[in-house]
Write a protein that holds these residues in place. Structure first.
Motif, PDB file in Angstrom:
ATOM      1  N   LYS A 194       0.849  -1.157   0.028  1.00 24.81           N
ATOM      2  CA  LYS A 194      -0.080   0.013  -0.033  1.00 24.81           C
ATOM      3  C   LYS A 194       0.716   1.211  -0.018  1.00 24.81           C
ATOM      4  O   LYS A 194       0.595   2.218  -0.666  1.00 24.81           O
ATOM      5  N   SER A 195       2.046   0.993   0.504  1.00 31.42           N
ATOM      6  CA  SER A 195       2.894   2.584   0.892  1.00 31.42           C
ATOM      7  C   SER A 195       3.866   2.438  -0.328  1.00 31.42           C
ATOM      8  O   SER A 195       4.857   3.432  -0.089  1.00 31.42           O
ATOM      9  N   ALA A 196       3.816   1.669  -1.125  1.00 28.56           N
ATOM     10  CA  ALA A 196       5.001   1.652  -2.445  1.00 28.56           C
ATOM     11  C   ALA A 196       4.650   3.076  -3.244  1.00 28.56           C
ATOM     12  O   ALA A 196       3.648   3.660  -3.490  1.00 28.56           O
ATOM     13  N   PHE A 197       5.910   3.416  -3.834  1.00 25.91           N
ATOM     14  CA  PHE A 197       5.833   4.743  -4.825  1.00 25.91           C
ATOM     15  C   PHE A 197       5.817   4.452  -6.126  1.00 25.91           C
ATOM     16  O   PHE A 197       6.422   5.009  -7.051  1.00 25.91           O
ATOM     17  N   ILE A 198       4.762   3.544  -6.549  1.00 26.43           N
ATOM     18  CA  ILE A 198       4.362   3.192  -7.717  1.00 26.43           C
ATOM     19  C   ILE A 198       2.606   3.575  -7.975  1.00 26.43           C
ATOM     20  O   ILE A 198       2.030   3.784  -6.728  1.00 26.43           O
ATOM     21  N   PRO A 199       2.208   3.790  -9.091  1.00 22.31           N
ATOM     22  CA  PRO A 199       0.784   4.134  -9.108  1.00 22.31           C
ATOM     23  C   PRO A 199      -0.087   3.038  -8.531  1.00 22.31           C
ATOM     24  O   PRO A 199      -0.077   1.952  -8.473  1.00 22.31           O
ATOM     25  N   PHE A 200      -1.410   3.711  -7.973  1.00 25.09           N
ATOM     26  CA  PHE A 200      -2.229   2.905  -7.204  1.00 25.09           C
ATOM     27  C   PHE A 200      -2.895   1.552  -8.016  1.00 25.09           C
ATOM     28  O   PHE A 200      -2.799   0.555  -7.556  1.00 25.09           O
ATOM     29  N   PRO A 201      -3.181   1.835  -9.256  1.00 29.68           N
ATOM     30  CA  PRO A 201      -3.362   0.416  -9.849  1.00 29.68           C
ATOM     31  C   PRO A 201      -2.462  -0.582  -9.796  1.00 29.68           C
ATOM     32  O   PRO A 201      -2.801  -1.915  -9.839  1.00 29.68           O
ATOM     33  N   GLU A 202      -1.303  -0.312 -10.169  1.00 26.60           N
ATOM     34  CA  GLU A 202      -0.273  -1.252  -9.845  1.00 26.60           C
ATOM     35  C   GLU A 202      -0.053  -1.984  -8.403  1.00 26.60           C
ATOM     36  O   GLU A 202       0.090  -3.033  -8.479  1.00 26.60           O
ATOM     37  N   ARG A 203      -0.085  -0.885  -7.579  1.00 25.65           N
ATOM     38  CA  ARG A 203      -0.096  -1.559  -6.092  1.00 25.65           C
ATOM     39  C   ARG A 203      -1.440  -2.644  -6.019  1.00 25.65           C
ATOM     40  O   ARG A 203      -1.167  -3.763  -5.497  1.00 25.65           O
ATOM     41  N   LEU A 204      -2.774  -2.222  -6.504  1.00 28.14           N
ATOM     42  CA  LEU A 204      -3.619  -2.972  -6.376  1.00 28.14           C
ATOM     43  C   LEU A 204      -3.498  -4.551  -7.084  1.00 28.14           C
ATOM     44  O   LEU A 204      -3.905  -5.237  -6.570  1.00 28.14           O
ATOM     45  N   ARG A 205      -3.022  -4.385  -8.422  1.00 32.62           N
ATOM     46  CA  ARG A 205      -2.725  -5.661  -8.956  1.00 32.62           C
ATOM     47  C   ARG A 205      -2.000  -6.453  -8.281  1.00 32.62           C
ATOM     48  O   ARG A 205      -2.129  -7.939  -8.258  1.00 32.62           O
ATOM     49  N   ILE A 206      -0.783  -6.085  -7.796  1.00 31.28           N
ATOM     50  CA  ILE A 206       0.396  -6.922  -7.044  1.00 31.28           C
ATOM     51  C   ILE A 206      -0.488  -7.504  -5.817  1.00 31.28           C
ATOM     52  O   ILE A 206      -0.273  -8.620  -5.207  1.00 31.28           O
ATOM     53  N   ILE A 207      -1.191  -6.598  -5.124  1.00 30.30           N
ATOM     54  CA  ILE A 207      -1.972  -6.991  -3.954  1.00 30.30           C
ATOM     55  C   ILE A 207      -3.070  -8.178  -3.988  1.00 30.30           C
ATOM     56  O   ILE A 207      -2.997  -9.248  -3.557  1.00 30.30           O
ATOM     57  N   ASP A 208      -3.937  -7.831  -5.275  1.00 31.87           N
ATOM     58  CA  ASP A 208      -4.927  -8.664  -5.434  1.00 31.87           C
ATOM     59  C   ASP A 208      -4.682  -9.838  -6.211  1.00 31.87           C
ATOM     60  O   ASP A 208      -5.171 -10.909  -5.872  1.00 31.87           O
ATOM     61  N   ASP A 209      -3.904  -9.802  -7.058  1.00 31.26           N
ATOM     62  CA  ASP A 209      -3.427 -10.954  -8.108  1.00 31.26           C
ATOM     63  C   ASP A 209      -2.073 -11.814  -7.447  1.00 31.26           C
ATOM     64  O   ASP A 209      -1.941 -12.851  -7.980  1.00 31.26           O
ATOM     65  N   ILE A 210      -1.342 -11.196  -6.646  1.00 33.31           N
ATOM     66  CA  ILE A 210      -0.157 -11.931  -6.267  1.00 33.31           C
ATOM     67  C   ILE A 210      -0.043 -12.054  -4.927  1.00 33.31           C
ATOM     68  O   ILE A 210       0.128 -13.281  -4.281  1.00 33.31           O
ATOM     69  N   ILE A 211      -0.116 -11.111  -3.762  1.00 33.55           N
ATOM     70  CA  ILE A 211      -0.034 -11.253  -2.346  1.00 33.55           C
ATOM     71  C   ILE A 211      -1.245 -12.054  -1.731  1.00 33.55           C
ATOM     72  O   ILE A 211      -0.823 -12.924  -1.098  1.00 33.55           O
ATOM     73  N   LYS A 212      -2.251 -11.477  -2.099  1.00 34.36           N
ATOM     74  CA  LYS A 212      -3.390 -12.144  -1.316  1.00 34.36           C
ATOM     75  C   LYS A 212      -3.431 -13.740  -1.750  1.00 34.36           C
ATOM     76  O   LYS A 212      -3.754 -14.549  -1.052  1.00 34.36           O
ATOM     77  N   PRO A 213      -3.629 -14.095  -3.115  1.00 35.02           N
ATOM     78  CA  PRO A 213      -3.557 -15.487  -3.338  1.00 35.02           C
ATOM     79  C   PRO A 213      -2.323 -16.175  -2.923  1.00 35.02           C
ATOM     80  O   PRO A 213      -2.677 -17.499  -2.497  1.00 35.02           O
ATOM     81  N   GLY A 214      -1.115 -15.740  -3.030  1.00 37.85           N
ATOM     82  CA  GLY A 214      -0.026 -16.430  -2.067  1.00 37.85           C
ATOM     83  C   GLY A 214      -0.105 -16.820  -0.943  1.00 37.85           C
ATOM     84  O   GLY A 214       0.077 -17.975  -0.412  1.00 37.85           O
ATOM     85  N   TYR A 215      -0.726 -15.886  -0.036  1.00 36.82           N
ATOM     86  CA  TYR A 215      -0.855 -16.103   1.193  1.00 36.82           C
ATOM     87  C   TYR A 215      -2.245 -17.040   1.522  1.00 36.82           C
ATOM     88  O   TYR A 215      -2.010 -17.832   2.623  1.00 36.82           O
ATOM     89  N   ALA A 216      -3.125 -17.064   0.751  1.00 36.34           N
ATOM     90  CA  ALA A 216      -4.144 -17.977   0.780  1.00 36.34           C
ATOM     91  C   ALA A 216      -3.749 -19.326   0.614  1.00 36.34           C
ATOM     92  O   ALA A 216      -4.289 -20.389   1.239  1.00 36.34           O
ATOM     93  N   VAL A 217      -2.640 -19.776  -0.095  1.00 38.91           N
ATOM     94  CA  VAL A 217      -2.284 -21.074  -0.423  1.00 38.91           C
ATOM     95  C   VAL A 217      -1.276 -21.631   1.007  1.00 38.91           C
ATOM     96  O   VAL A 217      -1.595 -22.530   1.549  1.00 38.91           O
ATOM     97  N   LEU A 218      -0.843 -20.467   1.549  1.00 37.58           N
ATOM     98  CA  LEU A 218      -0.014 -20.933   2.896  1.00 37.58           C
ATOM     99  C   LEU A 218      -0.982 -20.974   4.065  1.00 37.58           C
ATOM    100  O   LEU A 218      -0.632 -21.658   4.982  1.00 37.58           O
ATOM    101  N   LEU A 219      -2.129 -20.348   4.051  1.00 42.52           N
ATOM    102  CA  LEU A 219      -3.017 -20.546   5.168  1.00 42.52           C
ATOM    103  C   LEU A 219      -3.836 -21.613   5.167  1.00 42.52           C
ATOM    104  O   LEU A 219      -4.741 -21.869   5.881  1.00 42.52           O
ATOM    105  N   GLY A 220      -3.604 -22.271   3.836  1.00 40.69           N
ATOM    106  CA  GLY A 220      -4.668 -23.423   3.602  1.00 40.69           C
ATOM    107  C   GLY A 220      -5.877 -23.333   3.069  1.00 40.69           C
ATOM    108  O   GLY A 220      -6.947 -24.078   3.644  1.00 40.69           O
TER     109      GLY A 220
END
Length: 365
Positions: free
Chosen positions: A339-365
């Motif tokens: 959320k605090s990264a110095f890149i445009p808002f849509p790019e931050r959202l893409r990484i959060i929604d498409d990479i970070i949340k799915p990645g942790y969903a796998v780890l959380l089972g």
């Protein structure tokens, strides 16, 4: 599988991570330092083999003094004075971060420290950015995609901050995402560089400031109230404005701490480094947990991977072992960073929604 995966170094490397505070000249591979030193005839290294050199950097950085900690950079900066050296170090930095599961990183360095072989400031930045791009391409080809952006740093004891700020704006559409000042805090307050910060604000550009590490609340106050920074580099000493007599629910925040929390100023906390430089006495006494429980916007960072012999996975493992954090906590800290990264808002959202949340969903089972 059902249920969360075990939380250890191997599984942590699988977790998608976002890194905001990492110094390019603090993350070299020891073997690379040796090879580059040989190529540029630098004969001042304190050890002749990779293992011995890695050990020297770690032990020298464990002094408990920020000033002595910073002395270790003499050797890494010395071998980063050529186009080949800058390109290689930048490329390997990206490859090492991607191999550790980092999906987004902002890597900073001070161009003014790489002019000994007659490179211009623009050339220094161009070679480093080319190295970052090569690293991104290599990581993508290896199935470990990563986005890397660069922060250009000015040394707070020098007088080139306005020039470096202009450089950051000049390259902001070519891989540079912001500006920073770094170096010993005591005696060099951020307000010495107001013209640089004013230039960044006039140009709607992002900047962070090393503040609240070796020096206390006045450094943080100046960085926010007078300089207007977007993030605090370290900022660990904000804890000096918090009183906890008993239960954390009854913690009393001073005006500055309250402002930092209320306005969601990101704290670029670097647990291992903060202990090494004496900003905190030990990891178990690091205010990370207090700040996290009080819902400050805390982020996990490496600072200098070579000097601290660390990685993002190792920093997260130490926090897990020290404070008992689980996958949900680590996901929150990662999203805080993104959320605090110095890149445009849509790019931050893409990484959060498409990479970070799915990645942790796998780890959380």
């Amino acid at each position: 599988m059902t249920g969360p995966m075990p939380l250890d170094l191997a599984t942590l490397r699988q977790a998608p991570k976002a890194l905001l505070h990492d110094h390019l000249d603090g993350g070299l591979r020891p073997a690379t330092v040796l090879e580059l030193a040989r190529d540029c005839n630098y004969d001042q290294l304190p050890a002749a083999d990779a293992a011995g050199l890695a050990r020297w950097f770690r032990e020298a950085a464990d002094s408990g003094s920020l000033e002595r900690y910073l002395e270790t950079f003499t050797h890494t900066v010395a071998v980063m004075q050529t186009p080949e050296g800058l390109h290689r170090v930048a490329r390997e930095c990206v490859e090492d971060l991607a191999d550790d599961g980092v999906v987004y990183a902002e890597v900073r360095f001070a161009p003014e420290q790489h002019l000994e072989q007659d490179l211009t400031l623009d050339e220094v930045v161009e070679h480093a950015l080319a190295g970052f791009a090569a690293g991104e391409a290599a990581a993508a080809a290896a199935g470990q995609p990563i986005v890397v952006r660069c922060l250009l740093t000015a040394m707070r004891h020098a007088a080139r901050s306005r020039e470096i700020a202009e450089l950051a704006v000049r390259f902001r559409d070519r891989g540079v995402c912001g500006f920073d000042i770094a170096g010993a805090e005591a005696g060099y307050p951020p307000t010495r560089h107001l013209d640089a910060f004013e230039y960044m604000r006039v140009n709607n550009a992002h900047f962070t400031i090393h503040a609240g590490e070796a020096f206390g609340l006045p450094s943080i106050h100046e960085a926010l109230a007078f300089c207007g920074c977007d993030r605090l580099g370290h900022g660990v000493r904000i804890v000096d404005d918090i009183e906890v007599a008993g239960d954390i629910a009854d913690a009393r925040l001073g005006r500055l701490a309250q402002y930092v929390r209320d306005t969601r100023v990101p704290l670029e906390l670097c647990p291992s480094s903060n202990v090494q430089t004496g900003a905190v006495p030990s990891l178990d006494k690091h205010p990370f947990d207090l700040l996290a429980r009080l819902r400050f916007r805390v982020t996990v960072n490496t600072d200098n991977r070579l000097m601290s012999d660390t990685s993002m996975s190792r920093e997260m493992l130490k926090l897990h072992q020290t404070f008992g954090y689980g996958w949900t906590d680590l996901e929150r800290f990662t999203i805080n960073a993104m959320k605090s990264a110095f890149i445009p808002f849509p790019e931050r959202l893409r990484i959060i929604d498409d990479i970070i949340k799915p990645g942790y969903a796998v780890l959380l089972g």
